[in-house]
Write an enzyme that holds these catalytic residues in place. Structure first.
Site, PDB file in Angstrom:
ATOM      1  N   GLU A 101       0.835  -1.200   0.000  1.00 14.67           N
ATOM      2  CA  GLU A 101       0.000   0.000   0.000  1.00 14.67           C
ATOM      3  C   GLU A 101       0.868   1.247   0.000  1.00 14.67           C
ATOM      4  O   GLU A 101       1.950   1.251   0.579  1.00 14.67           O
ATOM      5  CB  GLU A 101      -0.867   0.030   1.265  1.00 14.67           C
ATOM      6  N   CYS A 342      -2.214   1.395   7.937  1.00 19.41           N
ATOM      7  CA  CYS A 342      -1.684   0.609   6.835  1.00 19.41           C
ATOM      8  C   CYS A 342      -2.066  -0.853   6.996  1.00 19.41           C
ATOM      9  O   CYS A 342      -2.233  -1.355   8.091  1.00 19.41           O
ATOM     10  CB  CYS A 342      -0.179   0.785   6.723  1.00 19.41           C
TER      11      CYS A 342
END
Ligand code: SF4
Length: 350
Positions: A101, A342
């Site tokens: 990500e 995250c």
């Protein structure tokens, strides 16, 4: 430590993993004039070419030869979430199928990018979705760089700063992190000033020491999250072996050597690290150092018992730090409406 090359898979090498010397040699072997090196570099580092056919100022025969010898790496967007505040979070697939990500955070004319340095993470922080999902592999320097280029191209604007605060512990992938920082800083590649490139570590002490000897003025953030050893061991088991006392010492050395102000990240977790004792310990840890403290409201991870503190607690911490002369900020969590922590976008899709 991984190196740029040994994390690549497959028989053909990634063009972006070649050193400048190797690229010069390759062009010589292919009978190309010297200026081709600069043209190729421009395509891979500035124009973010996704195929050899994009390299339209190279002769067609050269493009075919390159495609037969090398791959072009690159990242493929698998999913995205867009926040009301304009932040965009991306799930990107790397050539071997691993996913990471990264986030783009626009603010006026500025664009900050948060990158991942590893696919997954072995540090196991209690408050982190990525830590809970385990470690896949470290990223190469160009895979880290490519995340920034992807965000730049998506926003169609210059990236003004990069933080290594996504998935992974950058200092467990030191060589590639440094190589990525240098690519991002190079005026002919990323062109981002060293002071606008920040590495965030859990506190891997030998690498903090090494980082303080690097010649560039890259900046350092340390995830502290508690100045009480017992609490920190529970929250951050991956750095249990590096005591707070040793962290304090190495951070002193870092400041003496570099003269730069480090940042401590402190995610306030209700009833865990937001008590009076924790506040006093944090003030003692930071007093008379150059450190700046970023107080962050914890990003909640679904299924976790850990909950964010109240705004009131954050203000109490801010005031207590101010009373002992420590600069601190309550940082707004960007993209709070898009699972800002995250690892969550990846989990949602798996
Ligand atoms: S917070 Fe960072 S270092 Fe800790 S587990 Fe998550 S990704 Fe790894």
């Amino acid at each position: 430590m991984d190196t740029e090359n040994n994390t690549n898979t497959g028989a053909m090498r990634d063009l972006k993993s070649l050193s400048k010397g190797e690229l010069i040699k390759l062009m010589e072997e292919l009978g190309q004039p010297a200026f081709r090196v600069k043209q190729v570099e421009d395509w891979i580092w500035n124009k973010n070419a996704s195929s050899f056919d994009d390299m339209t100022n190279l002769p067609k025969s050269l493009r075919t030869e390159l495609a037969g010898k090398l791959t072009l790496g690159g990242v493929e967007e698998v999913a995205r979430q867009v926040s009301e505040d304009g932040s965009r979070k991306y799930l990107l697939r790397l050539p071997d199928g691993a996913t990471v990500e990264c986030v783009g955070m626009p603010s006026g004319k500025k664009l900050a990018v948060c990158v991942s340095s590893q696919a997954g993470c072995a540090m196991g922080c209690a408050f982190c979705a990525t830590g809970g999902a385990g470690f896949t592999r470290s990223l190469t320097a160009s895979e880290i760089y490519d995340q920034v280029m992807h965000v730049r191209d998506d926003f169609n604007t210059r990236v003004t700063s990069v933080v290594f605060m996504g998935q992974g512990e950058p200092f467990m992938n030191y060589n590639n992190t440094l190589a990525a920082l240098r690519k991002l800083n190079d005026p002919e590649q990323g062109g981002i000033g060293a002071r606008h490139l920040t590495v965030s570590t859990c506190g891997v002490i030998p690498m903090i020491r090494r980082f303080s000897h690097e010649p560039e003025q890259f900046t350092l953030a340390v995830s502290l999250h508690s100045a009480v050893q017992k609490t920190r061991n529970i929250l951050m088991p991956g750095v249990k072996k590096y005591s707070l006392l040793n962290l304090y010492t190495v951070m002193g050395e870092y400041v003496d050597r570099t003269g730069r102000r480090p940042t401590y990240e402190y995610a306030l977790i209700g009833g865990v690290n937001d008590t009076r004792d924790e506040m006093d310990a944090l003030c003692d840890f930071c007093r008379d150092t150059l450190a700046h403290v970023n107080l962050i409201q914890l990003n909640e991870v679904p299924g976790s018992k850990l909950k964010p503190s109240t705004q009131r607690k954050a203000e109490d911490f801010l005031n207590a730090l101010a009373r002992v002369g420590v600069e601190a900020t309550i940082r707004n969590s960007r993209g709070a409406d898009i699972d800002a922590a995250c690892g969550q976008l990846k989990q949602r899709l798996s």
